[in-house]
Write a protein that holds these residues in place. Structure first.
Motif, short mmCIF file in Angstrom:
data_model
loop_
_atom_site.label_atom_id
_atom_site.label_comp_id
_atom_site.label_asym_id
_atom_site.label_seq_id
_atom_site.Cartn_x
_atom_site.Cartn_y
_atom_site.Cartn_z
N CYS A 177 0.84 -1.20 0.00
CA CYS A 177 0.00 0.00 0.00
C CYS A 177 0.87 1.25 0.00
O CYS A 177 0.59 2.22 -0.72
CB CYS A 177 -0.92 -0.01 1.22
SG CYS A 177 -2.11 1.33 1.26
N TYR A 192 -8.58 1.76 4.31
CA TYR A 192 -8.73 0.48 3.63
C TYR A 192 -8.91 -0.66 4.64
O TYR A 192 -9.74 -1.56 4.44
CB TYR A 192 -7.51 0.19 2.75
CG TYR A 192 -7.27 1.18 1.64
CD1 TYR A 192 -8.32 1.93 1.11
CD2 TYR A 192 -6.00 1.36 1.10
CE1 TYR A 192 -8.10 2.84 0.08
CE2 TYR A 192 -5.77 2.26 0.08
CZ TYR A 192 -6.82 3.01 -0.42
OH TYR A 192 -6.62 3.91 -1.44
N GLY A 238 -9.16 -1.52 -1.98
CA GLY A 238 -9.08 -0.07 -1.83
C GLY A 238 -8.12 0.59 -2.80
O GLY A 238 -8.40 1.67 -3.35
N THR A 239 -6.99 -0.04 -3.04
CA THR A 239 -6.00 0.54 -3.95
C THR A 239 -6.39 0.38 -5.42
O THR A 239 -5.78 1.00 -6.30
CB THR A 239 -4.62 -0.11 -3.74
OG1 THR A 239 -4.75 -1.53 -3.96
CG2 THR A 239 -4.09 0.15 -2.34
#
Length: 476
Positions: A36, A48, A352-353
Motif C-alpha cells: 500500500c 482500507y 481499496g488501492t
C-alpha cells in the motif's frame, strides 16, 4: 502498474508462507501494508483496513460463535455416533480412512457452511490420523477439496452470487451443473483412494482393535505392508507408563510431540462433558439451527450467537462450567478470528488501492477475440486463479458481469457463463482469503503453507475435471 503490484503482492504472500518465512497472520498484515505504501497510498491504509474489517466482521462473528457452538456439540457427544460409524467403516486402514474423510466432508457440506464441515470432519477424523501416524495434510487437503465441490450448492454462496450478479435463477444455474459436479465429487473420492493407498504403503495399517487400544501400558506394534518390506513388525512401537519410552511415529507429519497424546478422547464414553440425556435436545437444536440458516430466517452470525448461548445454558447451567467450555475452545476462536481480521487488511488493500479491478480488467482484456465464442470455457479456466486470489464477492460481482458481457457479444448465454464460473470452487476453498480454511488447518494442527503446497495441485485438478465434464455433457 497496479496490476503488476497486485500480482506481486499475492505472489510474495504465497511464497513467504509456503517457505514458512512468516506466519499467515503476519504476512496478511505486513505485506499488504508495505505494498500500500509502495503504490503511494500509505495515507489511506487506515481507511482500507477499517473498510476490510467492516466487511469481514460478520464472518468473524459467525466463525467465533460457530466454533463455540459446534465445540460444545462435540463435547456433549452429539457427533460421537458419526465418529463411531466412520471408524467402523475405516477399520484403521489408511485407504478407508482417507475415503471416509472425503465422504464425511461431502455429507456434512450439505449444510452449505465450510467452517461447520471442517469442524465436524476434523473432530471425527483427526484422532484416527494421529493414532495411525497418517499425514495430516491429506486430511485437510481431501476435506477442503470435497467441501469445495459441494460449496456450489445454491445455499452455499457462489451460486447465489452468480445468480444475483447476472440476474438469473439459482436453480437454472445449479441443476444442469449437477452431473458435472457429481463427476467432480467422484474424482475427489477416487483421489482419496489413491492418497490412501500412498499412506498405506508408507505406514502400513493397524487392526481396529490395535488402533483403539488404550496406551496405558505395554506396546502397540504397527503391523502392515509399508515401504520397508513384507508383513511383520511395523515402523512404530509405543511403550508407555512409568519409565517407558517416548512415542515413536513413522513419517515426518506424525513425528511431532503431540503424536502420543489423547488420540481418541473424543470417543471416550465416560468423559465428563457428555450430556447423554440431552442428546435429542442437542440434535433438534442443531437441525433447527441449520434449517434456519438454509432458510435465512436470521443472519447466520445471529443464529450461531443464539445457538451457542442456548447450547451452553442448557448443557452446562452452572456459570463455572460455561466458562470452562469457553476456555476450552478459546484457542481455536482466537486463532480463527485473528486470521479473519488479518485477512481484512489483505482484502482491504487489494480492493481499496484498485489492484483487484486492474488485475481483473487486465485478465479480461488479455482474452483474444478469437476466444469470444468460447467465453464459457474461458470463464471456467479463469475461475480457478481468480476465485483463489480474490474473494467470491470480488469475482462474482466484479469480474463475472464483465465476462458475461463479453460472452453475450459472441452469442454465449449468461447461463453458460454463470455455470462455468462455479468450477473453480474446489480450489477456492483453500484460498488464504477464505476464513473457513483457517478453522480447518487450525483444528488439524497443520501449517497453512504445508496445506497450500499439498492441496493446490489436487484442488486445481478437481476443478479442471468438473470443467471437462461440463464441456463433455454440453452444460457449458
Amino acid at each position: 502498474m497496479l496490476t503488476v503490484l497486485g500480482f506481486a503482492m499475492i505472489a510474495t504472500f504465497l511464497v513467504l508462507i509456503m517457505m514458512k518465512r512468516m506466519s499467515p497472520i503476519a504476512a496478511l498484515v505486513l505485506i499488504p501494508a508495505l505494498f500500500c505504501v509502495a503504490v503511494g497510498q500509505g495515507a489511506q491504509l487506515g481507511d482500507y483496513v477499517i473498510d476490510g474489517v467492516g466487511k469481514l466482521a460478520p464472518t468473524a462473528a459467525m466463525l467465533m460463535f460457530a466454533i463455540v457452538y459446534f465445540g460444545v456439540m462435540i463435547d456433549v457427544g452429539l457427533f460421537d455416533p458419526i465418529v463411531r460409524g466412520i471408524l467402523r467403516f475405516c477399520k484403521a486402514d489408511p485407504v478407508r480412512v482417507v475415503v471416509g474423510t472425503a465422504v464425511l466432508a461431502a455429507i456434512v457440506s450439505l449444510d452449505g457452511d465450510g467452517s461447520t464441515t471442517f469442524m465436524i470432519t476434523v473432530s471425527a477424523m483427526y484422532p484416527l490420523y494421529k493414532r495411525l501416524g497418517m499425514s495430516l495434510v491429506v486430511l485437510t487437503g481431501v476435506a477442503a477439496t470435497a467441501n469445495g465441490v459441494m460449496n456450489t450448492l445454491p445455499w452455499g454462496g457462489p451460486t447465489a452470487r452468480a445468480a444475483t450478479a447476472l440476474k438469473l435463477d439459482a436453480g437454472d444455474i445449479f441443476v444442469p451443473m449437477i452431473p458435472a459436479l457429481a463427476v467432480g465429487l467422484l474424482f475427489v473420492i477416487a483421489l482419496a483412494y489413491v492418497l490412501g493407498r500412498r499412506e498405506r504403503k508408507r505406514i502400513g495399517y493397524l487392526t481396529l482393535d490395535q488402533a483403539l487400544a488404550p496406551e496405558a501400558s505395554g506396546e502397540t506394534v504397527l503391523v502392515g505392508t509399508g515401504a520397508g518390506g513384507g508383513k511383520g513388525e511395523g515402523r512404530a512401537t509405543r511403550r508407555t507408563g512409568a519409565g517407558g519410552d517416548a512415542p515413536v511415529e513413522s513419517g515426518a507429519d506424525a513425528a511431532d510431540e503431540d503424536a502420543g497424546t489423547p488420540g481418541f478422547q473424543g470417543l471416550d464414553p465416560n468423559r465428563a462433558t457428555l450430556r447423554p440425556r440431552l442428546y435429542w435436545f442437542n440434535a433438534a437444536l442443531t437441525v433447527g439451527l441449520l434449517t434456519a440458516m438454509i432458510l435465512e430466517l436470521l443472519p447466520i452470525p445471529v443464529l450461531f450467537l443464539i445457538g451457542a448461548a442456548l447450547a451452553l445454558t442448557v448443557n452446562y447451567p452452572r456459570p463455572a462450567e460455561q466458562k470452562e467450555r469457553l476456555a476450552a475452545h478459546a484457542d481455536n476462536v482466537l486463532n480463527v478470528s485473528g486470521m479473519v481480521f488479518a485477512a481484512a487488511v489483505f482484502t482491504g488493500v487489494l480492493t481499496g488501492t484498485g489492484m483487484v479491478k486492474h488485475m481483473a480488467d487486465w485478465l479480461v482484456g488479455a482474452i483474444p477475440d478469437a476466444m469470444g465464442p468460447h467465453m464459457a470455457l474461458v470463464t471456467g479456466l479463469l475461475s480457478l486463479p481468480l476465485t483463489y486470489f480474490m474473494s467470491n464477492d470480488g469475482f462474482y460481482f466484479g469480474v463475472l458481469p464483465v465476462l458475461a458481457e463479453a460472452g453475450a457479444a459472441h452469442g454465449v448465454s449468461p447461463l453458460e457463463i454463470a455455470r462455468a464460473s462455479l468450477v473453480g470452487q474446489a480450489l477456492h476453498m483453500s484460498s488464504p482469503l477464505v476464513p473457513a480454511v483457517y478453522v480447518l488447518v487450525g483444528m488439524a494442527k497443520v501449517e497453512f503453507g504445508d496445506h497450500t503446497r499439498f492441496t493446490v495441485k489436487w484442488a486445481a485438478l478437481t476443478s479442471l475435471v468438473v470443467l471437462a465434464a461440463a464441456v463433455l455433457f454440453g452444460i457449458v
